[in-house]
Design a protein around this motif. Structure first.
Motif, mmCIF file in Angstrom:
data_model
loop_
_atom_site.group_PDB
_atom_site.id
_atom_site.type_symbol
_atom_site.label_atom_id
_atom_site.label_comp_id
_atom_site.label_asym_id
_atom_site.label_seq_id
_atom_site.Cartn_x
_atom_site.Cartn_y
_atom_site.Cartn_z
ATOM 1 N N PHE A 79 -35.737 20.090 -8.214
ATOM 2 C CA PHE A 79 -36.187 20.550 -9.528
ATOM 3 C C PHE A 79 -35.015 20.663 -10.497
ATOM 4 C CE2 PHE A 79 -39.032 22.439 -6.327
ATOM 5 C CZ PHE A 79 -40.224 21.851 -6.721
ATOM 6 N N GLU A 80 -35.304 20.328 -11.757
ATOM 7 C CA GLU A 80 -34.289 20.421 -12.810
ATOM 8 C C GLU A 80 -34.401 21.701 -13.612
ATOM 9 O OE1 GLU A 80 -34.741 16.964 -15.199
ATOM 10 O OE2 GLU A 80 -34.079 15.568 -13.631
ATOM 11 N N ASN A 81 -35.582 22.360 -13.575
ATOM 12 C CA ASN A 81 -35.780 23.569 -14.367
ATOM 13 C C ASN A 81 -36.928 24.392 -13.792
ATOM 14 O OD1 ASN A 81 -38.268 22.376 -15.493
ATOM 15 N ND2 ASN A 81 -36.876 21.089 -16.698
ATOM 16 N N GLU A 82 -37.095 25.590 -14.308
ATOM 17 C CA GLU A 82 -38.132 26.496 -13.818
ATOM 18 C C GLU A 82 -39.539 26.000 -14.146
ATOM 19 O OE1 GLU A 82 -37.866 29.153 -11.843
ATOM 20 O OE2 GLU A 82 -35.765 28.527 -11.673
ATOM 21 N N GLU A 83 -39.673 25.231 -15.216
ATOM 22 C CA GLU A 83 -40.987 24.679 -15.567
ATOM 23 C C GLU A 83 -41.486 23.754 -14.464
ATOM 24 O OE1 GLU A 83 -43.126 21.904 -19.001
ATOM 25 O OE2 GLU A 83 -41.046 22.573 -19.254
ATOM 26 N N GLN A 84 -40.596 22.930 -13.920
ATOM 27 C CA GLN A 84 -40.981 22.045 -12.832
ATOM 28 C C GLN A 84 -41.344 22.839 -11.577
ATOM 29 O OE1 GLN A 84 -37.752 19.267 -12.285
ATOM 30 N NE2 GLN A 84 -38.411 17.970 -14.002
ATOM 31 N N VAL A 85 -40.619 23.912 -11.314
ATOM 32 C CA VAL A 85 -40.926 24.763 -10.169
ATOM 33 C C VAL A 85 -42.319 25.369 -10.328
ATOM 34 C CG1 VAL A 85 -40.283 26.852 -8.903
ATOM 35 C CG2 VAL A 85 -38.507 25.273 -9.684
ATOM 36 N N ALA A 86 -42.609 25.838 -11.535
ATOM 37 C CA ALA A 86 -43.916 26.454 -11.798
ATOM 38 C C ALA A 86 -45.048 25.440 -11.610
ATOM 39 C CB ALA A 86 -43.944 27.032 -13.208
ATOM 40 N N ARG A 87 -44.836 24.204 -12.045
ATOM 41 C CA ARG A 87 -45.854 23.164 -11.860
ATOM 42 C C ARG A 87 -46.094 22.910 -10.378
ATOM 43 N NH1 ARG A 87 -44.184 17.914 -14.325
ATOM 44 N NH2 ARG A 87 -46.214 17.239 -13.544
ATOM 45 N N ALA A 88 -45.016 22.866 -9.609
ATOM 46 C CA ALA A 88 -45.161 22.627 -8.170
ATOM 47 C C ALA A 88 -45.906 23.771 -7.504
ATOM 48 C CB ALA A 88 -43.780 22.446 -7.541
ATOM 49 N N GLN A 89 -45.635 24.992 -7.927
ATOM 50 C CA GLN A 89 -46.327 26.153 -7.360
ATOM 51 C C GLN A 89 -47.810 26.130 -7.696
ATOM 52 O OE1 GLN A 89 -43.772 29.154 -9.136
ATOM 53 N NE2 GLN A 89 -42.851 29.642 -7.139
ATOM 54 N N LYS A 90 -48.137 25.674 -8.894
ATOM 55 C CA LYS A 90 -49.526 25.591 -9.304
ATOM 56 C C LYS A 90 -50.275 24.522 -8.512
ATOM 57 C CE LYS A 90 -52.432 24.876 -13.407
ATOM 58 N NZ LYS A 90 -52.429 24.587 -14.875
ATOM 59 N N MET A 91 -49.603 23.418 -8.213
ATOM 60 C CA MET A 91 -50.233 22.314 -7.504
ATOM 61 C C MET A 91 -50.360 22.594 -6.007
ATOM 62 S SD MET A 91 -48.356 19.129 -9.459
ATOM 63 C CE MET A 91 -49.368 17.830 -8.766
ATOM 64 N N ASP A 92 -49.474 23.409 -5.465
ATOM 65 C CA ASP A 92 -49.476 23.706 -4.029
ATOM 66 C C ASP A 92 -49.320 25.214 -3.848
ATOM 67 O OD1 ASP A 92 -49.566 23.151 -1.339
ATOM 68 O OD2 ASP A 92 -47.456 22.602 -1.173
ATOM 69 N N PRO A 93 -50.346 25.985 -4.226
ATOM 70 C CA PRO A 93 -50.230 27.445 -4.275
ATOM 71 C C PRO A 93 -49.967 28.067 -2.906
ATOM 72 C CG PRO A 93 -52.523 26.761 -4.556
ATOM 73 C CD PRO A 93 -51.686 25.529 -4.617
ATOM 74 N N GLY A 94 -49.210 29.161 -2.956
ATOM 75 C CA GLY A 94 -48.934 29.898 -1.735
ATOM 76 C C GLY A 94 -47.816 29.335 -0.881
ATOM 77 N N LYS A 95 -47.179 28.273 -1.327
ATOM 78 C CA LYS A 95 -46.103 27.645 -0.567
ATOM 79 C C LYS A 95 -44.791 27.700 -1.352
ATOM 80 C CE LYS A 95 -48.949 26.135 2.676
ATOM 81 N NZ LYS A 95 -49.266 24.711 2.767
ATOM 82 N N ASP A 96 -43.687 27.768 -0.645
ATOM 83 C CA ASP A 96 -42.372 27.725 -1.275
ATOM 84 C C ASP A 96 -42.102 26.284 -1.711
ATOM 85 O OD1 ASP A 96 -39.741 27.786 -2.047
ATOM 86 O OD2 ASP A 96 -38.944 28.317 -0.065
ATOM 87 N N PRO A 97 -42.024 26.015 -3.002
ATOM 88 C CA PRO A 97 -41.856 24.623 -3.448
ATOM 89 C C PRO A 97 -40.506 24.021 -3.068
ATOM 90 C CG PRO A 97 -41.644 26.129 -5.299
ATOM 91 C CD PRO A 97 -42.092 26.955 -4.143
ATOM 92 N N THR A 98 -39.538 24.860 -2.691
ATOM 93 C CA THR A 98 -38.208 24.355 -2.335
ATOM 94 C C THR A 98 -38.048 24.174 -0.823
ATOM 95 O OG1 THR A 98 -37.226 26.572 -2.185
ATOM 96 C CG2 THR A 98 -37.241 25.519 -4.359
ATOM 97 N N ARG A 99 -39.124 24.368 -0.054
ATOM 98 C CA ARG A 99 -39.021 24.295 1.401
ATOM 99 C C ARG A 99 -38.767 22.869 1.872
ATOM 100 N NH1 ARG A 99 -44.244 23.830 -0.006
ATOM 101 N NH2 ARG A 99 -45.708 22.626 1.290
#
Length: 332
Positions: free
Chosen positions: A245-265
Motif C-alpha cells: 500500500f502507498e497510503n491509508e486510503e488504499q488500506v481502507a479500500r482493502a479492508q472494505k473489500m475483505d472485512p475482518g482481515k489484516d490487509p497487510t498479512r
C-alpha cells in the motif's frame, strides 16, 4: 443447495472449463487486430467488450471480483459487475488483456485470461501492488517464505531440485523497484530472467516442467496475483503474496473489500484462491507459454489456449480454428 432451476456446480464444472476458453478466445481475437498498432487502450477496450459479451452465454450467476477497476473507473467488467446467463453463483477474476504494451508493440506473451471460483473463494483485492513468490509442483511443502532473504530461497530451491545454485533461474519484471532483488539474486549465484510485462505468464512458467524458470519473485499487480494464484493452484505449485500500500486510503479500500482481515498479512495460496478453481488463457501474441492469434484468411483465425482445473489438476492446451462465416463473433 442448488434448486431444480440451478445447475449443480459439480455437474457443470467440466463444461464451464470449456466455456471459459470461449471467453478468452473471443477477447484474444477481438484485440488481436490492434497488435503492433501502438494503441494499448484501444486493444484493451476491444478485449473487454468481447469478453463481456462472451460471458452472456456462460451458464453462471457471476460476479466480477477482480476486474478492470471500480464501477466509476471502468465501463465494463468492473469489480462488482454481474455477468453470465444464470446458474451457480461464481466469483470471476479477469484480465481481458495482460500485457497491453506487449500487444501494442507486438511483443511476446500478451494474453487474455479468466479465472472462476465458487462464490467467496477469491481474495477481493484492490488494484494495488502485491509482493509475490512462486515455485512449481513436486517440491517440499512450505519451501518459500516472503520474509526469508532471497539468497536463502535460492539455496533452498537448489537443494530441493538437486541442482547447483548457479543453475537456478529467477524470473522478475524488469522494473527499477526490483534492482536490489535482481542484484542480490545474481550475487547469490542465480541467473535472472527479466520480463518487460506479463507476470501471470511468469508465475505459470515457474510451474511448468518444461520451463527453465525455477522461481518467480518480485512485485506486480494484485489482480494479476489472484489470477496467478488460480493457475498455480491448478498446477500444484506454491505461492505467497502480500498486498503493498502507498497510503491509508488504499488500506481502507482493502479492508472494505475483505472485512475482518489484516490487509497487510502474508497471503498463502489458499488465501488468494481456494476451493475448486478454473483458469483459462488465450495467447494474443506468441510467447513461451502460448502461440498468438494467427490469421488464416479474410474470415478465419487460429487461437491457442490453456485451460486448467484445480479439482483434477488437468491442464489442457487447446488449438481453435474459427470461421467467422459460421459463428457470431465479429471478424476484425
Amino acid at each position: 443447495m442448488p434448486n431444480s432451476k440451478t445447475p449443480n456446480y459439480r455437474v457443470t464444472d467440466r463444461n464451464l472449463a470449456l466455456e471459459l476458453v470461449r471467453v478468452t478466445e473471443a477477447a484474444a481475437v477481438a484485440c488481436s487486430s490492434w497488435t503492433g498498432r501502438g494503441k494499448k487502450n484501444e486493444a484493451d477496450n476491444a478485449a473487454v467488450e468481447a469478453m463481456r459479451l462472451a460471458f452472456d452465454t456462460v451458464a453462471i450467476d457471476g460476479t466480477v471480483v477482480i476486474g478492470e477497476g471500480e464501477m466509476d473507473e471502468a465501463p465494463m467488467l468492473y469489480i462488482g459487475e454481474k455477468v453470465g446467463a444464470g446458474g451457480p453463483a461464481m466469483d470471476i477474476a479477469v484480465d481481458p488483456l495482460e500485457g497491453t504494451n506487449l500487444c501494442a508493440k507486438d511483443m511476446p506473451n500478451a494474453m487474455t485470461m479468466v479465472a472462476l471460483a465458487e462464490k467467496g473463494h477469491f481474495l477481493h483485492a484492490p488494484d494495488v501492488y502485491m509482493e509475490k513468490l512462486v515455485v512449481g509442483p513436486n517440491l517440499p511443502a512450505d519451501l518459500i517464505d516472503l520474509d526469508a532473504p532471497i539468497e536463502k530461497t535460492i539455496r533452498d530451491i537448489a537443494a530441493a531440485k538437486g541442482k547447483s545454485v548457479n543453475e537456478v533461474v529467477v524470473c522478475a519484471l524488469d522494473r527499477e523497484r526490483h534492482e536490489e532483488l535482481i542484484a542480490r539474486a545474481r550475487e547469490a549465484g542465480a541467473r535472472v530472467s527479466l520480463l518487460s510485462d506479463g507476470d501471470v505468464a511468469a508465475a505459470i512458467a515457474a510451474c511448468l516442467d518444461e520451463s527453465h524458470v525455477d522461481l518467480y519473485a518480485g512485485s506486480g499487480g494484485a489482480p494479476e496475483g489472484v489470477l496467478a494464484a488460480a493457475a498455480v493452484r491448478s498446477m500444484g505449485g506454491q505461492m505467497q503474496g502480500r498486498l503493498m500500500f502507498e497510503n491509508e486510503e488504499q488500506v481502507a479500500r482493502a479492508q472494505k473489500m475483505d472485512p475482518g482481515k489484516d490487509p497487510t498479512r502474508k497471503l498463502g495460496l489458499h488465501d488468494m484462491a481456494r476451493g475448486d478453481v478454473l483458469f483459462s488463457a488465450t495467447g494474443v501474441t506468441s510467447g513461451a507459454l502460448l502461440r498468438g492469434v494467427t490469421r488464416l484468411g479474410p474470415t478465419s483465425v487460429r487461437t491457442h489456449s490453456i485451460v486448467m482445473r484445480s479439482k483434477s489438476a488437468t491442464i489442457r492446451f487447446i488449438e481453435g480454428r474459427h470461421d467467422f462465416s459460421m459463428k457470431t463473433w465479429t471478424a476484425v
